[in-house]
Design an enzyme around this catalytic site. Structure first.
Site, PDB file in Angstrom:
ATOM      1  N   HIS A   1       0.825  -1.198   0.000  1.00 49.44           N
ATOM      2  CA  HIS A   1       0.000   0.000   0.000  1.00 49.44           C
ATOM      3  C   HIS A   1       0.865   1.256   0.000  1.00 49.44           C
ATOM      4  O   HIS A   1       1.939   1.299   0.613  1.00 49.44           O
ATOM      5  CB  HIS A   1      -0.895   0.023   1.241  1.00 49.44           C
ATOM      6  CG  HIS A   1      -2.136  -0.799   1.098  1.00 49.44           C
ATOM      7  ND1 HIS A   1      -3.113  -0.519   0.169  1.00 49.44           N
ATOM      8  CD2 HIS A   1      -2.575  -1.889   1.783  1.00 49.44           C
ATOM      9  CE1 HIS A   1      -4.096  -1.400   0.285  1.00 49.44           C
ATOM     10  NE2 HIS A   1      -3.791  -2.247   1.254  1.00 49.44           N
TER      11      HIS A   1
ATOM     12  N   CYS B   1       0.107   2.656  -5.035  1.00 48.14           N
ATOM     13  CA  CYS B   1      -0.467   3.896  -5.537  1.00 48.14           C
ATOM     14  C   CYS B   1       0.340   5.077  -5.019  1.00 48.14           C
ATOM     15  O   CYS B   1       1.096   4.975  -4.055  1.00 48.14           O
ATOM     16  CB  CYS B   1      -1.932   4.024  -5.148  1.00 48.14           C
ATOM     17  SG  CYS B   1      -2.237   4.581  -3.485  1.00 48.14           S
TER      18      CYS B   1
END
EC number: 3.4.22.-
Length: 432
Positions: A223, A279
């Protein structure tokens, strides 16, 4: 809520991507993965994300690692400053990808990287230069994959990414297992868990004692997110961050810190190749030159930085003049306190005399994808990089950038991005 539009294919030959990361806006200007963060270590960062996660039931971590022989990180010696025994790079009788095909008569292969020091170009001082690595020295790799077992926002493919990448580096580029630190959250040894402390320690290990023409490799799959930029070095006002497995207790790791640990100490001619499959990873190492398949996205104003005295710090460092570093820094901070608009944010240059190249699977305003490819959960960027390199290991930077774009385009809406510590020559081959 801002969600990236991924194409969902119904053909049996294509995966059905699920969004690995989703963005939403929180008070105090924090952007992060909505499935991941239902609370922060610090209070007051907004409401929890929706319940439920990804809909993929995830078994608990297996009792044993993947099955390839992996000594725990503390046995590598690097953490304590004692390098492992010098490995034999490459297998006997097996030509290395780095034995450049151009030299051996293949004129379709890109020529080897230019040697010596190279100017940063227009606006840079005459003695301010960088050096490419020919990647003939020692190789070290740090690979981090976090599935966040048992946490909201659990992922499926990150550990597979690390397994695939480590095997690819070992089998094709002569990286030895003993010179790899692998941190994944399916391992039982606490030193092999991707905690914040272990990640930071491993980053220091990766760059310790690096010499010109060494090749260092960093891979992160997990993440990522954004947090309010406190030092004024980000155009969009946010710093990019990655989330260790224990981020809820100890917080995230900011791009400024990753740059300080892994980029700033590098000498001229040291290669660091980084791949981020998360991301908001487009500028995760805070590198100043950013390229897409469309051309230059970002480059520094070297004339302005030189006029501000910022480049003197790094040019002194690259020449081993530590007294020059100190005097340049003192002059810089003195000017920074005068109220001069040019120094009002105490910006330091992010260029480097080393050879730092970073590949990311999304721009900072995009998400990344977690998909099933060949019945295996995997990250988009990790898969596309390996796939493109296997098809043609002798590619230049621009060729590989376009190859990765083509691979991603078959299954994703993401676009690859290439960031560098120096202006990119599109001619040199990608050496690992």
């Amino acid at each position: 809520m801002e969600v990236m539009d991924h194409h969902h294919h119904t053909s049996s030959t294509r995966p059905n991507p699920t969004t690995r990361r989703m963005n939403f806006f929180l008070p105090n200007a924090i952007h992060m993965d909505s499935h991941l963060l239902y609370y922060r270590p610090q209070p007051g960062y907004g409401a929890p994300p929706p319940q439920g996660g990804y809909g993929y039931p995830q078994p608990p971590p297996p009792q044993q690692p993947y099955g390839y022989s992996q000594p725990p990180p503390q046995q590598y010696g690097g953490y304590n400053g004692v390098p492992p025994n010098a490995p034999q790079y490459g297998r006997p009788g097996m030509p290395s990808v780095n034995s450049n095909a151009y030299i051996n008569g293949n004129q379709n292969a890109p020529p080897p990287p230019p040697q010596g020091m190279h100017s940063f170009g227009q606006g840079a001082p005459q003695n301010y230069a960088f050096q490419y690595s020919n990647c003939t020295g020692r190789r070290k790799a740090l690979l981090i994959g976090i599935n966040y077992f048992g946490q909201r926002g659990q992922l499926r493919g990150c550990i597979n990414d690390v397994k695939n990448m480590s095997s690819y580096l070992h089998e094709n580029f002569g990286y030895q297992r003993d010179d790899m630190v692998i941190l994944t959250d399916d391992q039982q040894n606490p030193m092999s868990q991707p905690t914040k402390q272990n990640i930071l320690r491993a980053m220091h290990w990766l760059v310790k004692d690096a010499r010109p023409n060494d090749s260092l490799f960093f891979h992160y799959s997990g993440h990522g997110g954004q947090t309010k930029d406190l030092d004024g070095d980000e155009e969009d006002g946010y710093d990019e961050v990655i989330y260790p497995v224990d981020f809820r207790q100890v917080g995230h790791i900011v791009d400024d810190e990753m740059h300080r640990i892994m980029v700033q100490p590098l000498q001229p001619g040291v290669r660091l190749t980084a791949i981020f499959d998360s991301c908001h990873s487009g500028t995760a190492l805070d590198l100043p030159y950013v390229y897409s398949t469309q051309g230059v996205l970002k480059e520094p104003n070297l004339a302005k930085e030189a006029g501000q005295g910022l480049l003197g710090v790094i040019s002194s460092y690259s020449q081993g003049d530590m007294s020059g570093v100190a005097s340049n820094l003192m002059g810089f901070f003195k000017k920074a306190t005068t109220g001069d608009d040019a120094y009002n944010k105490t910006l330091a240059t992010k260029t480097s005399p080393a050879d730092v190249v970073m590949w990311s699977g999304s721009k900072d305003d995009q998400t990344s994808a977690d998909a099933t490819i060949a019945a295996q959960a995997t990250g988009a960027m990790s898969w596309a990089f390996i796939t493109a390199m296997k098809k043609n290991p002798q590619q230049s930077y621009v060729q590989l950038l376009n190859s990765i774009r083509d691979e991603l385009a078959t299954k994703y809406t993401q676009k690859p991005q290439l960031s560098c510590s120096h202006p990119l020559s599109m001619v040199p081959p990608l050496l690992l």
